[in-house]
Design an enzyme around this catalytic site. Sequence first.
Site, mmCIF file in Angstrom:
data_model
loop_
_atom_site.group_PDB
_atom_site.id
_atom_site.type_symbol
_atom_site.label_atom_id
_atom_site.label_comp_id
_atom_site.label_asym_id
_atom_site.label_seq_id
_atom_site.Cartn_x
_atom_site.Cartn_y
_atom_site.Cartn_z
ATOM 1 N N ILE A 1 0.867 -0.610 0.111
ATOM 2 C CA ILE A 1 0.055 0.289 0.031
ATOM 3 C C ILE A 1 0.952 1.460 -0.724
ATOM 4 C CG2 ILE A 1 -1.922 -1.012 1.218
ATOM 5 C CD1 ILE A 1 -1.402 -0.306 3.754
ATOM 6 N N GLY B 1 8.426 4.377 0.540
ATOM 7 C CA GLY B 1 9.227 5.214 1.273
ATOM 8 C C GLY B 1 10.516 5.287 0.972
ATOM 9 N N SER C 1 13.223 4.794 2.580
ATOM 10 C CA SER C 1 12.736 4.397 3.847
ATOM 11 C C SER C 1 12.364 2.666 4.155
ATOM 12 C CB SER C 1 13.783 4.798 4.767
ATOM 13 O OG SER C 1 12.588 4.747 5.724
ATOM 14 N N SER C 2 11.258 2.529 4.092
ATOM 15 C CA SER C 2 10.675 1.578 3.759
ATOM 16 C C SER C 2 9.904 1.355 2.727
ATOM 17 C CB SER C 2 9.567 1.606 5.512
ATOM 18 O OG SER C 2 8.905 2.746 4.853
ATOM 19 N N VAL C 3 8.772 -0.011 3.367
ATOM 20 C CA VAL C 3 7.869 -0.501 2.391
ATOM 21 C C VAL C 3 6.807 -1.072 3.333
ATOM 22 C CG1 VAL C 3 6.946 -2.169 0.227
ATOM 23 C CG2 VAL C 3 9.416 -1.556 -0.357
ATOM 24 N N VAL C 4 5.345 -0.465 2.847
ATOM 25 C CA VAL C 4 4.538 -0.232 3.682
ATOM 26 C C VAL C 4 3.369 -1.540 3.252
ATOM 27 C CG1 VAL C 4 2.200 0.291 5.228
ATOM 28 C CG2 VAL C 4 4.903 1.633 4.669
ATOM 29 N N LYS D 1 5.255 -2.405 7.910
ATOM 30 C CA LYS D 1 5.984 -1.665 7.450
ATOM 31 C C LYS D 1 7.844 -2.241 7.693
ATOM 32 C CE LYS D 1 6.810 2.584 7.767
ATOM 33 N NZ LYS D 1 7.141 4.467 9.439
ATOM 34 N N ASP E 1 8.053 16.627 10.917
ATOM 35 C CA ASP E 1 7.455 16.240 9.157
ATOM 36 C C ASP E 1 6.066 15.647 9.496
ATOM 37 O OD1 ASP E 1 8.332 15.535 6.513
ATOM 38 O OD2 ASP E 1 8.388 13.378 6.951
#
Length: 502
Positions: free
Chosen positions: A93, A96, A98-101, A116, A210
Amino acid sequence: MPPKKLFLDIASPRRTSPVIDLPDASIQHDSQTASVKVTENGSFNVFNRSQEFRFTPEGFFRRKGRSKGPSREDEEQLSFKISDKDVQIVKQIGRGASSVVYKAYFARGGKYVAVKKIDCFDREKRHQMMNDVRALCSISDPNLVQLIGAYHAPEKGQIAIVLEYMNGGSLGDILQKVSKIPEDALSAITAQVLQGLSYLHRYKHTIHRDIKPANVLMDLNGRVKIADFGISAYVDNTLAVCHTFTGTVTYMSPERIDSQPYSFPADIWALGLTLLEAATGRYPYDASGGPLELMLQVLSDPVPVPEEGVLSPELQDFVLQCMHKDPFRRPTAEGLLSHNFILKHARRRVDLKAFMLCMADGDAMMDEAAVRVTGQYYRALSGHRDELASTSYELYTDTSEHCKDGIQVQGREAITQRLAAMADLHAAMGGSGHHIDSIKTQRSQDGTLFVQVKGHFQMGGSGPLAMGPQGAGPPTAFLEDFTLSLSSAGTARILKQSYRTV
């Protein structure tokens, strides 16, 4: 059409990793000797002199100081116990820097979650992940996304953080659907964001750093939560300041862009800019010239509020107060809760649930209904008779049908009696309750929803008819089919149900 499978059975053999012990310059805490270690049993440890975080394939725990291994007390305090087997990926879904969610089904909790996944050997990604975890594992405010757990997947070299799933998407997603958000809805959304920021600033002494549309999440019931603490900063007291240049430059305050010390007012600036974008449907600065040109605009140009009449006087004043160039003149999050923009619409009791219908998706609502109904049903089956009766009243009608091992009954009252007898028998035999292993859904041509549940239960324990200690009996698998009717508002009723052991 083949049924859509919500559950993925991932059964790969666990491989252990070699022991690795190295300094970690990305962990900027109270020690210059911070390090990480991956042990042979699959534990990934991040620690320094004052604190240790231990991520294992079964969850994670934290404690003060260092030691050679977890004590019994540590294991008992492992409140974030979760593993790769508990969360079954449905779909990606988000992605980013630094990550995949992923959206995943959390069988033990009977709900969807967001997972995440971060490469734990990438130093910068790990640094953001640790900031996220440090913040999340110590917060409990309803307007901040909650941590469910985290674990290490050694065969993939990843840390997975399991979070609340917000099925309405982000403020940025909503803006793509509705172009701009009406002021009454925006006021109600802002009130919840301010409550979350007030908790962060006043009680946790944390600057988010942020705040932006992508980090303000909503669900279809109208709840609002702040997400993504990966670059948040803890300050020792409310007068402390930060000096680092971290965050999304498009929402940075002037003092941060100018490399000046900054504190909580930086989040207030970002909130004002986010609201201006949400109310007008566009980012108010000209970002076409690149980051440097954008930063010069923020430093030198007046606040880009639209011409008179586009915003109400209350919202325009709210934005101008948030985006004052002098951070010392910006109100606190707590103070902004009493601003006329918030109070004016609070008196009208804005229905955010009705507003969020714009984000309703047929397939998503189908999945949510399946998980909600089956989860509610199995929880009630393990509970008291009163809970079972009230749940039956919600889920069944006088024409509902229930079939157990080929024997059928009809009507809410008859079904309730049967379920009560099943629950009594399980309790007497020391049953551990019904556990969902997988769910499949398929929408029928007549608009009803077919749901198939595979699960298991286990007998044994302290019931009067139990034959041995808790968990002595082997697990028994069951298969249960539901046919649900769905209203336009997402309300579900069980029309037919068939249960059998396998």
